[in-house]
Design a protein around this motif. Structure first.
Motif, mmCIF file in Angstrom:
data_model
loop_
_atom_site.group_PDB
_atom_site.id
_atom_site.type_symbol
_atom_site.label_atom_id
_atom_site.label_comp_id
_atom_site.label_asym_id
_atom_site.label_seq_id
_atom_site.Cartn_x
_atom_site.Cartn_y
_atom_site.Cartn_z
ATOM 1 N N LEU A 113 30.044 -78.330 -4.637
ATOM 2 C CA LEU A 113 29.061 -79.312 -5.082
ATOM 3 C C LEU A 113 29.220 -79.606 -6.575
ATOM 4 O O LEU A 113 29.201 -80.763 -6.991
ATOM 5 C CB LEU A 113 27.668 -78.788 -4.788
ATOM 6 N N GLN A 114 29.368 -78.565 -7.373
ATOM 7 C CA GLN A 114 29.508 -78.751 -8.818
ATOM 8 C C GLN A 114 30.771 -79.531 -9.151
ATOM 9 O O GLN A 114 30.748 -80.396 -10.041
ATOM 10 C CB GLN A 114 29.497 -77.382 -9.496
ATOM 11 N N ASP A 115 31.863 -79.264 -8.449
ATOM 12 C CA ASP A 115 33.095 -79.993 -8.682
ATOM 13 C C ASP A 115 32.940 -81.468 -8.320
ATOM 14 O O ASP A 115 33.428 -82.351 -9.027
ATOM 15 C CB ASP A 115 34.243 -79.372 -7.868
ATOM 16 N N ALA A 116 32.240 -81.743 -7.214
ATOM 17 C CA ALA A 116 32.031 -83.135 -6.800
ATOM 18 C C ALA A 116 31.172 -83.879 -7.814
ATOM 19 O O ALA A 116 31.426 -85.041 -8.134
ATOM 20 C CB ALA A 116 31.389 -83.175 -5.414
ATOM 21 N N VAL A 117 30.154 -83.221 -8.339
ATOM 22 C CA VAL A 117 29.281 -83.848 -9.336
ATOM 23 C C VAL A 117 30.028 -84.131 -10.623
ATOM 24 O O VAL A 117 29.915 -85.213 -11.211
ATOM 25 C CB VAL A 117 28.046 -82.947 -9.605
ATOM 26 N N LEU A 136 33.993 -94.955 -1.039
ATOM 27 C CA LEU A 136 33.115 -93.853 -0.677
ATOM 28 C C LEU A 136 33.948 -92.605 -0.409
ATOM 29 O O LEU A 136 34.979 -92.669 0.269
ATOM 30 C CB LEU A 136 32.300 -94.178 0.571
ATOM 31 N N ALA A 137 33.500 -91.491 -0.935
ATOM 32 C CA ALA A 137 34.121 -90.202 -0.615
ATOM 33 C C ALA A 137 33.090 -89.347 0.104
ATOM 34 O O ALA A 137 31.946 -89.234 -0.342
ATOM 35 C CB ALA A 137 34.586 -89.499 -1.888
ATOM 36 N N VAL A 138 33.457 -88.772 1.233
ATOM 37 C CA VAL A 138 32.582 -87.856 1.948
ATOM 38 C C VAL A 138 33.284 -86.502 1.973
ATOM 39 O O VAL A 138 34.417 -86.383 2.445
ATOM 40 C CB VAL A 138 32.242 -88.375 3.367
ATOM 41 N N VAL A 139 32.636 -85.487 1.409
ATOM 42 C CA VAL A 139 33.279 -84.195 1.217
ATOM 43 C C VAL A 139 32.370 -83.071 1.708
ATOM 44 O O VAL A 139 31.155 -83.238 1.822
ATOM 45 C CB VAL A 139 33.634 -83.954 -0.273
ATOM 46 N N GLY A 140 32.990 -81.918 1.981
ATOM 47 C CA GLY A 140 32.238 -80.737 2.379
ATOM 48 C C GLY A 140 32.540 -80.299 3.797
ATOM 49 O O GLY A 140 33.044 -81.089 4.608
ATOM 50 N N PRO A 141 32.226 -79.052 4.134
ATOM 51 C CA PRO A 141 32.550 -78.514 5.458
ATOM 52 C C PRO A 141 31.757 -79.134 6.595
ATOM 53 O O PRO A 141 32.113 -78.965 7.760
ATOM 54 C CB PRO A 141 32.221 -77.020 5.313
ATOM 55 N N PHE A 142 30.680 -79.865 6.272
ATOM 56 C CA PHE A 142 29.886 -80.523 7.308
ATOM 57 C C PHE A 142 30.184 -82.022 7.402
ATOM 58 O O PHE A 142 29.521 -82.735 8.135
ATOM 59 C CB PHE A 142 28.388 -80.316 7.034
ATOM 60 N N ALA A 143 31.164 -82.471 6.671
ATOM 61 C CA ALA A 143 31.432 -83.904 6.609
ATOM 62 C C ALA A 143 32.070 -84.454 7.875
ATOM 63 O O ALA A 143 31.814 -85.594 8.262
ATOM 64 C CB ALA A 143 32.327 -84.209 5.403
ATOM 65 N N ASP A 144 32.887 -83.646 8.524
ATOM 66 C CA ASP A 144 33.597 -84.169 9.699
ATOM 67 C C ASP A 144 33.900 -83.061 10.698
ATOM 68 O O ASP A 144 34.978 -82.987 11.248
ATOM 69 C CB ASP A 144 34.894 -84.852 9.270
ATOM 70 N N ASN A 145 32.938 -82.175 10.930
ATOM 71 C CA ASN A 145 33.105 -81.076 11.880
ATOM 72 C C ASN A 145 31.952 -81.112 12.879
ATOM 73 O O ASN A 145 30.867 -80.584 12.601
ATOM 74 C CB ASN A 145 33.139 -79.740 11.142
ATOM 75 N N PRO A 146 32.146 -81.733 14.041
ATOM 76 C CA PRO A 146 31.036 -81.866 15.003
ATOM 77 C C PRO A 146 30.451 -80.528 15.438
ATOM 78 O O PRO A 146 29.257 -80.441 15.716
ATOM 79 C CB PRO A 146 31.695 -82.589 16.193
ATOM 80 N N ARG A 147 31.266 -79.503 15.471
ATOM 81 C CA ARG A 147 30.818 -78.212 16.006
ATOM 82 C C ARG A 147 29.700 -77.602 15.171
ATOM 83 O O ARG A 147 28.818 -76.919 15.709
ATOM 84 C CB ARG A 147 31.995 -77.237 16.071
ATOM 85 N N VAL A 148 29.702 -77.833 13.865
ATOM 86 C CA VAL A 148 28.741 -77.156 12.995
ATOM 87 C C VAL A 148 27.465 -77.969 12.749
ATOM 88 O O VAL A 148 26.580 -77.516 12.030
ATOM 89 C CB VAL A 148 29.391 -76.811 11.636
ATOM 90 N N ASP A 158 33.559 -94.412 -5.939
ATOM 91 C CA ASP A 158 32.378 -94.967 -6.596
ATOM 92 C C ASP A 158 31.113 -94.219 -6.160
ATOM 93 O O ASP A 158 30.164 -94.085 -6.924
ATOM 94 C CB ASP A 158 32.224 -96.455 -6.237
ATOM 95 N N VAL A 159 31.113 -93.767 -4.914
ATOM 96 C CA VAL A 159 29.978 -93.026 -4.348
ATOM 97 C C VAL A 159 30.522 -91.791 -3.636
ATOM 98 O O VAL A 159 31.498 -91.884 -2.878
ATOM 99 C CB VAL A 159 29.174 -93.888 -3.345
ATOM 100 N N VAL A 160 29.900 -90.640 -3.878
ATOM 101 C CA VAL A 160 30.320 -89.397 -3.231
ATOM 102 C C VAL A 160 29.168 -88.857 -2.387
ATOM 103 O O VAL A 160 28.057 -88.677 -2.890
ATOM 104 C CB VAL A 160 30.755 -88.332 -4.253
ATOM 105 N N VAL A 161 29.439 -88.598 -1.120
ATOM 106 C CA VAL A 161 28.467 -87.983 -0.216
ATOM 107 C C VAL A 161 28.935 -86.552 0.048
ATOM 108 O O VAL A 161 30.014 -86.342 0.595
ATOM 109 C CB VAL A 161 28.356 -88.766 1.106
ATOM 110 N N VAL A 162 28.129 -85.582 -0.363
ATOM 111 C CA VAL A 162 28.492 -84.172 -0.227
ATOM 112 C C VAL A 162 27.698 -83.579 0.937
ATOM 113 O O VAL A 162 26.465 -83.668 0.966
ATOM 114 C CB VAL A 162 28.213 -83.390 -1.514
ATOM 115 N N CYS A 163 28.402 -82.967 1.880
ATOM 116 C CA CYS A 163 27.781 -82.457 3.111
ATOM 117 C C CYS A 163 27.913 -80.932 3.165
ATOM 118 O O CYS A 163 28.996 -80.409 3.466
ATOM 119 C CB CYS A 163 28.433 -83.082 4.334
#
Length: 228
Positions: free
Chosen positions: A223-227, A124-136, A191-196
């Motif tokens: 998002l386009q790059d992840a897709v 699993l890949a989790v990507v994006g500025p909201f993936a691991d930033n509790p503040r936002v 295998d699976v990408v979660v974009v946040c």
């Protein structure tokens, strides 16, 4: 009303609001409280005593129903503390509410839901500025939660039996500086990408509106790059 120039003074605002039926103010604080001018309006005859009584009555009726004037030993809520508020039962109920509030626009080839029993051995890949930033993760007028109760998407996915990799791509929602290589490297091996993605209070809050609904900065590119 003052901010929208419907009125010009706090006194005018108090008169217009009370006579229109408003009985509760979201104030600027005691020093800048519009309804503190009600006695002056009453003395000037701009508000009648009967109108004032009509506005006050439902407020105190509600407060009485909530038990605000009862002795503390008569109020069952007086005994509550954080051990009850943050109890497993309440946290499970919050989780259930969150799960049931998702809006699923498309579910191509039945991708969702991800089932824990199917994830062992999956990457699993989790990507994006909201993936691991509790503040936002919290919007406008949100409470200030205890850090140990905040679960970012990355933290939540890492609790599953899966190999989770992470790449923010950009460190904050405005996403002015974007690392394409970081996202492509992580997403390409998964295998699976979660974009946040999203906005957050850094981009839009009350009195901080946007002129369009586009994703901020380079988020669409992310998002386009992840897709791809």
């Amino acid at each position: 009303m003052l901010g929208h120039r419907y009125t010009h003074t706090f006194l005018e605002t108090a008169v217009a609001s009370v006579n229109a039926g408003c009985n509760l103010e979201l104030s600027y604080g005691m020093r800048n409280n519009v309804f503190m001018h009600i006695p002056q309006a009453l003395a000037m005859g701009n508000i009648t005593l009967q109108v004032l009584r009509d506005r006050v009555r439902p407020l105190f009726y509600t407060r009485m129903r909530l038990g605000e004037f009862d002795p503390s030993d008569m109020n069952p809520y007086s005994a509550l503390d954080l051990s009850v508020v943050q109890s497993p039962e309440h946290r499970n109920l919050s989780l259930e509410a969150a799960v049931k509030s998702f809006v699923l626009l498309k579910n191509i080839r039945g991708t969702l839901p991800l089932r824990a029993r199917d994830l062992p051995g999956q990457r699993l890949a989790v990507v994006g500025p909201f993936a691991d930033n509790p503040r936002v993760l919290f919007g406008d007028y949100a409470p200030v939660p205890e850090p140990q109760y905040i679960y970012t998407p990355r933290k939540g996915l890492e609790m599953l039996w899966a190999n989770v990799s992470f790449a923010a791509g950009c460190s904050e929602p405005r996403c002015h500086r974007y690392s394409r290589a970081q996202v492509v490297g992580v997403a390409g091996a998964a295998d699976v990408v979660v974009v946040c993605l999203g906005t957050g209070v850094d981009v839009e809050t009350e009195a901080k509106d946007r002129s369009d609904l586009s994703l901020p900065g380079h988020q669409l590119e992310l998002l386009q790059d992840a897709v791809q």
